[in-house]
Motif scaffolding. Structure first.
Motif, PDB file in Angstrom:
ATOM      1  N   LEU A 138       0.807  -1.217   0.000  1.00 14.60           N
ATOM      2  CA  LEU A 138       0.000   0.000   0.000  1.00 14.60           C
ATOM      3  C   LEU A 138       0.843   1.272   0.000  1.00 14.60           C
ATOM      4  O   LEU A 138       0.389   2.325   0.455  1.00 14.60           O
ATOM      5  N   ARG A 139       2.044   1.178  -0.499  1.00 14.16           N
ATOM      6  CA  ARG A 139       2.848   2.386  -0.640  1.00 14.16           C
ATOM      7  C   ARG A 139       2.214   3.313  -1.672  1.00 14.16           C
ATOM      8  O   ARG A 139       1.632   2.869  -2.657  1.00 14.16           O
ATOM      9  N   GLN A 171     -13.925  -7.319   4.388  1.00 16.34           N
ATOM     10  CA  GLN A 171     -13.482  -6.812   5.683  1.00 16.34           C
ATOM     11  C   GLN A 171     -12.292  -5.875   5.530  1.00 16.34           C
ATOM     12  O   GLN A 171     -12.219  -4.826   6.183  1.00 16.34           O
ATOM     13  N   ALA A 172     -11.356  -6.247   4.652  1.00 17.60           N
ATOM     14  CA  ALA A 172     -10.173  -5.412   4.428  1.00 17.60           C
ATOM     15  C   ALA A 172     -10.567  -4.040   3.883  1.00 17.60           C
ATOM     16  O   ALA A 172     -10.022  -3.008   4.313  1.00 17.60           O
ATOM     17  N   PHE A 173     -11.511  -4.008   2.960  1.00 20.72           N
ATOM     18  CA  PHE A 173     -11.951  -2.732   2.399  1.00 20.72           C
ATOM     19  C   PHE A 173     -12.731  -1.920   3.427  1.00 20.72           C
ATOM     20  O   PHE A 173     -12.594  -0.686   3.490  1.00 20.72           O
ATOM     21  N   SER A 174     -13.543  -2.591   4.225  1.00 25.25           N
ATOM     22  CA  SER A 174     -14.326  -1.900   5.242  1.00 25.25           C
ATOM     23  C   SER A 174     -13.431  -1.254   6.292  1.00 25.25           C
ATOM     24  O   SER A 174     -13.650  -0.096   6.694  1.00 25.25           O
ATOM     25  N   LEU A 176      -9.010   5.383   4.505  1.00 29.88           N
ATOM     26  CA  LEU A 176      -7.766   5.443   3.742  1.00 29.88           C
ATOM     27  C   LEU A 176      -8.062   5.450   2.250  1.00 29.88           C
ATOM     28  O   LEU A 176      -7.468   6.228   1.485  1.00 29.88           O
ATOM     29  N   LEU A 177      -8.997   4.602   1.819  1.00 25.98           N
ATOM     30  CA  LEU A 177      -9.334   4.509   0.399  1.00 25.98           C
ATOM     31  C   LEU A 177     -10.055   5.758  -0.079  1.00 25.98           C
ATOM     32  O   LEU A 177      -9.951   6.118  -1.256  1.00 25.98           O
ATOM     33  N   PRO A 179      -7.835   6.870  -3.274  1.00 26.63           N
ATOM     34  CA  PRO A 179      -8.576   5.868  -4.057  1.00 26.63           C
ATOM     35  C   PRO A 179      -7.682   5.014  -4.952  1.00 26.63           C
ATOM     36  O   PRO A 179      -8.072   3.906  -5.332  1.00 26.63           O
ATOM     37  N   GLU A 180      -6.488   5.501  -5.255  1.00 28.77           N
ATOM     38  CA  GLU A 180      -5.572   4.719  -6.095  1.00 28.77           C
ATOM     39  C   GLU A 180      -5.074   3.460  -5.399  1.00 28.77           C
ATOM     40  O   GLU A 180      -4.467   2.583  -6.035  1.00 28.77           O
TER      41      GLU A 180
END
Length: 253
Positions: free
Chosen positions: A97-98, A184-187, A192-193, A197-198
């Motif tokens: 996630l860099r 779950q990871a996206f939630s 952060l997203l 969003p990239e």
């Protein structure tokens, strides 16, 4: 296999159709996440498969930290194998996630990593040997059963003349099997997203798979050899006649 927890990503390559209207026989080639994640109930189902071999695609460090349980089945691994670009990539959460230029650089390296996995790979060579020897059924896995495992699945499916579209369908099934983990990871990282969003693509790649990677694997084979026939002959010594024999042996109408 319905009784096995879905997030374990265990599935049979059987029944996947080939371009000639045949389909791969059931109960021969299984893919999954690391067996260290299986509970006793899950492992009883694996034991009932009658496996002759298990191919563990993880690194030595991964295996030592989380070894496979002893199922009385020989486990194949290659401690000395380090795939090209592997040591240049941070597969940890921080690396995946860099942001900015370094994030783009890591993404480019990951594509190159998977593009090179089909070549000079002792795991793939061993799988092809097991198939030629009729040393089946076997199961192959990495940690989550999605990336390294996905490469091997594509190469096995290609051997039996499965259409590229069907290879990608199998590759993307990981996102269905691991849906609860991905959701779950996206939630958990929604804020952060929203700000970056990239990072949605890299986050999906961390917990699931992206079609771009599967397509890159296939394209790398075609770009280097011009076709699957040449690939199997040059990489594994499987010429057109032997390939036809294996297709007859392992597929059915």
């Amino acid at each position: 296999m319905n009784a096995v927890r879905k997030e374990l990503n265990l599935r049979d390559l059987g029944n996947i159709p080939t371009r000639t209207g045949r389909k791969i026989k059931e109960g021969l080639f299984y893919r999954s996440s690391g067996l260290n994640k299986f509970n006793e109930q899950d492992l009883e189902i694996v034991k009932a498969m009658g496996l002759k071999k298990i191919i563990d695609l993880r690194s030595k460090e991964e295996r030592m930290k989380s070894p496979d349980p002893d199922l009385g089945v020989p486990i194949i691994y290659f401690d000395s194998y380090r795939a090209k670009y592997m040591d240049d990539i941070n597969f940890g959460f921080d690396g995946m996630l860099r942001k900015g230029k370094e994030g783009l650089h890591q993404q480019e390296l990951r594509v190159k990593y998977y593009e090179n996995m089909p070549f000079g790979n002792p795991y793939l060579k061993k799988a092809m040997e097991l198939i030629q020897e009729d040393n089946v059924p076997f199961l192959f896995h990495c940690a989550s059963g999605k990336d390294r495992t996905g490469v091997m699945a594509i190469v096995i499916l290609g051997l039996f003349e499965v259409e590229q579209e069907k290879m990608i369908e199998d590759y993307l099934l990981t996102n269905l099997y691991r849906k609860s983990i991905i959701d779950q990871a996206f939630s958990e990282r929604a804020s952060l997203l929203q700000e970056y969003p990239e990072l949605k693509g890299p986050l999906l790649e961390t917990f699931g798979v992206k079609s771009e990677m599967g397509l890159a694997i296939i394209s790398s084979i075609l770009n280097r050899y011009g076709g699957f026939d040449q690939y199997y002959e040059q990489e594994f010594g499987i010429d057109a006649e032997l390939r036809k024999t294996l297709i007859e042996r392992y597929t059915e109408k």
